[in-house]
Design a protein around this motif. Structure first.
Motif, PDB file in Angstrom:
ATOM      1  N   GLN A   1      23.123 102.426  93.199  1.00 20.76           N
ATOM      2  CA  GLN A   1      24.417 102.938  92.740  1.00 20.76           C
ATOM      3  C   GLN A   1      25.388 101.777  92.574  1.00 20.76           C
ATOM      4  N   VAL A   2      26.304 101.916  91.619  1.00 22.13           N
ATOM      5  CA  VAL A   2      27.293 100.881  91.379  1.00 22.13           C
ATOM      6  C   VAL A   2      28.674 101.499  91.361  1.00 22.13           C
ATOM      7  N   GLN A   3      29.630 100.797  91.911  1.00 24.47           N
ATOM      8  CA  GLN A   3      31.026 101.230  91.883  1.00 24.47           C
ATOM      9  C   GLN A   3      31.790 100.336  90.924  1.00 24.47           C
ATOM     10  N   LEU A   4      32.653 100.968  90.129  1.00 23.00           N
ATOM     11  CA  LEU A   4      33.390 100.268  89.089  1.00 23.00           C
ATOM     12  C   LEU A   4      34.884 100.370  89.342  1.00 23.00           C
ATOM     13  N   VAL A   5      35.595  99.266  89.197  1.00 22.13           N
ATOM     14  CA  VAL A   5      37.044  99.254  89.409  1.00 22.13           C
ATOM     15  C   VAL A   5      37.696  98.557  88.221  1.00 22.13           C
ATOM     16  N   GLU A   6      38.513  99.318  87.492  1.00 26.54           N
ATOM     17  CA  GLU A   6      39.230  98.759  86.345  1.00 26.54           C
ATOM     18  C   GLU A   6      40.566  98.170  86.781  1.00 26.54           C
ATOM     19  N   SER A   7      41.032  97.203  86.019  1.00 24.18           N
ATOM     20  CA  SER A   7      42.352  96.629  86.238  1.00 24.18           C
ATOM     21  C   SER A   7      42.850  96.045  84.920  1.00 24.18           C
ATOM     22  N   GLY A   8      44.131  95.727  84.891  1.00 19.64           N
ATOM     23  CA  GLY A   8      44.696  95.075  83.721  1.00 19.64           C
ATOM     24  C   GLY A   8      45.523  95.956  82.809  1.00 19.64           C
ATOM     25  N   GLY A   9      45.578  97.238  83.124  1.00 21.72           N
ATOM     26  CA  GLY A   9      46.398  98.130  82.315  1.00 21.72           C
ATOM     27  C   GLY A   9      47.883  97.877  82.535  1.00 21.72           C
ATOM     28  N   GLY A  10      48.701  98.526  81.712  1.00 20.35           N
ATOM     29  CA  GLY A  10      50.136  98.377  81.854  1.00 20.35           C
ATOM     30  C   GLY A  10      50.879  98.860  80.631  1.00 20.35           C
ATOM     31  N   LEU A  11      52.135  98.496  80.574  1.00 20.96           N
ATOM     32  CA  LEU A  11      53.015  98.868  79.467  1.00 20.96           C
ATOM     33  C   LEU A  11      53.198  97.657  78.559  1.00 20.96           C
ATOM     34  N   VAL A  12      52.986  97.854  77.266  1.00 19.26           N
ATOM     35  CA  VAL A  12      53.112  96.761  76.302  1.00 19.26           C
ATOM     36  C   VAL A  12      53.721  97.304  75.029  1.00 19.26           C
ATOM     37  N   GLN A  13      54.431  96.465  74.317  1.00 19.94           N
ATOM     38  CA  GLN A  13      55.005  96.885  73.036  1.00 19.94           C
ATOM     39  C   GLN A  13      53.933  96.860  71.947  1.00 19.94           C
ATOM     40  N   ALA A  14      54.150  97.640  70.932  1.00 18.88           N
ATOM     41  CA  ALA A  14      53.237  97.654  69.795  1.00 18.88           C
ATOM     42  C   ALA A  14      53.093  96.246  69.232  1.00 18.88           C
ATOM     43  N   GLY A  15      51.848  95.894  68.916  1.00 19.30           N
ATOM     44  CA  GLY A  15      51.550  94.550  68.442  1.00 19.30           C
ATOM     45  C   GLY A  15      51.151  93.587  69.538  1.00 19.30           C
ATOM     46  N   GLY A  16      51.338  94.006  70.772  1.00 14.55           N
ATOM     47  CA  GLY A  16      51.008  93.154  71.899  1.00 14.55           C
ATOM     48  C   GLY A  16      49.543  93.224  72.283  1.00 14.55           C
ATOM     49  N   SER A  17      49.217  92.547  73.383  1.00  4.91           N
ATOM     50  CA  SER A  17      47.834  92.445  73.840  1.00  4.91           C
ATOM     51  C   SER A  17      47.729  92.738  75.325  1.00  4.91           C
ATOM     52  N   MET A 105      22.484 106.467  72.096  1.00  3.43           N
ATOM     53  CA  MET A 105      23.424 107.364  72.765  1.00  3.43           C
ATOM     54  C   MET A 105      24.652 106.624  73.264  1.00  3.43           C
ATOM     55  N   ARG A 106      24.861 105.425  72.817  1.00  2.00           N
ATOM     56  CA  ARG A 106      25.868 104.538  73.397  1.00  2.00           C
ATOM     57  C   ARG A 106      27.289 105.083  73.281  1.00  2.00           C
ATOM     58  N   MET A 107      27.570 105.932  72.323  1.00  5.60           N
ATOM     59  CA  MET A 107      28.921 106.446  72.121  1.00  5.60           C
ATOM     60  C   MET A 107      29.151 107.775  72.837  1.00  5.60           C
ATOM     61  N   THR A 108      28.156 108.254  73.553  1.00  3.77           N
ATOM     62  CA  THR A 108      28.211 109.570  74.184  1.00  3.77           C
ATOM     63  C   THR A 108      28.505 109.418  75.662  1.00  3.77           C
ATOM     64  N   HIS A 109      29.588 110.011  76.116  1.00  2.00           N
ATOM     65  CA  HIS A 109      29.998 109.764  77.505  1.00  2.00           C
ATOM     66  C   HIS A 109      28.996 110.324  78.513  1.00  2.00           C
ATOM     67  N   THR A 110      28.243 111.337  78.127  1.00  2.00           N
ATOM     68  CA  THR A 110      27.267 111.909  79.063  1.00  2.00           C
ATOM     69  C   THR A 110      26.079 110.978  79.298  1.00  2.00           C
ATOM     70  N   GLU A 111      25.937 109.940  78.487  1.00  2.00           N
ATOM     71  CA  GLU A 111      24.857 108.981  78.663  1.00  2.00           C
ATOM     72  C   GLU A 111      25.103 108.088  79.878  1.00  2.00           C
ATOM     73  N   TYR A 112      26.359 107.971  80.281  1.00  2.00           N
ATOM     74  CA  TYR A 112      26.748 107.022  81.311  1.00  2.00           C
ATOM     75  C   TYR A 112      26.665 107.639  82.701  1.00  2.00           C
ATOM     76  N   ASP A 113      26.193 106.815  83.645  1.00  2.00           N
ATOM     77  CA  ASP A 113      25.906 107.308  84.993  1.00  2.00           C
ATOM     78  C   ASP A 113      27.044 107.081  85.979  1.00  2.00           C
ATOM     79  N   TYR A 114      27.773 106.002  85.795  1.00  2.00           N
ATOM     80  CA  TYR A 114      28.812 105.638  86.760  1.00  2.00           C
ATOM     81  C   TYR A 114      30.120 105.349  86.012  1.00  2.00           C
ATOM     82  N   TRP A 115      31.219 105.742  86.647  1.00  2.00           N
ATOM     83  CA  TRP A 115      32.548 105.622  86.035  1.00  2.00           C
ATOM     84  C   TRP A 115      33.532 105.026  87.025  1.00  2.00           C
ATOM     85  N   GLY A 116      34.483 104.271  86.493  1.00  2.00           N
ATOM     86  CA  GLY A 116      35.598 103.825  87.300  1.00  2.00           C
ATOM     87  C   GLY A 116      36.679 104.891  87.355  1.00  2.00           C
ATOM     88  N   GLN A 117      37.755 104.566  88.050  1.00  2.00           N
ATOM     89  CA  GLN A 117      38.833 105.539  88.244  1.00  2.00           C
ATOM     90  C   GLN A 117      39.826 105.531  87.084  1.00  2.00           C
TER      91      GLN A 117
END
Length: 125
Positions: A1-17, A105-117
């Motif tokens: 089993q693998v645990q996934l943790v996302e980071s890096g999100g936030g608020l940005v203006q249009a055109g930003g990165s 099946m790469r574009m199908t979410h049911t193909e994936y076994d583990y998800w982050g929050q």
């Protein structure tokens, strides 16, 4: 089993990165890795995928040319570089791991076994 943790999100203006990261507790080299997103009131949708070797990638038409997925298996981390962001990119972004690696099946979410929050990305106009 693998645990996934996302980071890096936030608020940005249009055109930003933004650059999202997905850190895994296990060896990511055993999985194809994908990014999905879900906006309020909408279904979860495919964004990008990268094969376990890193040699193959694919993107949703809506992000092609703007987003880049990459991985560093030595660090067990997957990245999503998002440029030229638009308000319609606003969503919770999820990292996911696909053990079987059925590329068709790469574009199908049911193909994936583990998800982050998930991590919130908000693009203001």
């Amino acid at each position: 089993q693998v645990q996934l943790v996302e980071s890096g999100g936030g608020l940005v203006q249009a055109g930003g990165s933004l650059r999202l990261s997905c850190a895994a507790s296990g060896r990511t080299s055993n999985y194809d890795m994908g990014w999905f997103r879900q906006a309020p009131g909408k279904e979860r949708e495919f964004v990008a995928v990268i094969s376990r070797s890193g040699r193959s990638t694919d993107y949703a038409d809506s992000v092609k040319g703007r987003f880049t997925i990459s991985r560093d298996n030595a660090k067990n981390t997957v990245y999503l570089q998002m440029n030229s962001l638009k308000p319609e990119d606003t969503a919770v972004y999820y990292c996911a791991a696909d053990r079987a690696g059925t590329w068709g099946m790469r574009m199908t979410h049911t193909e994936y076994d583990y998800w982050g929050q998930g991590t919130q990305v908000t693009v203001s106009s």
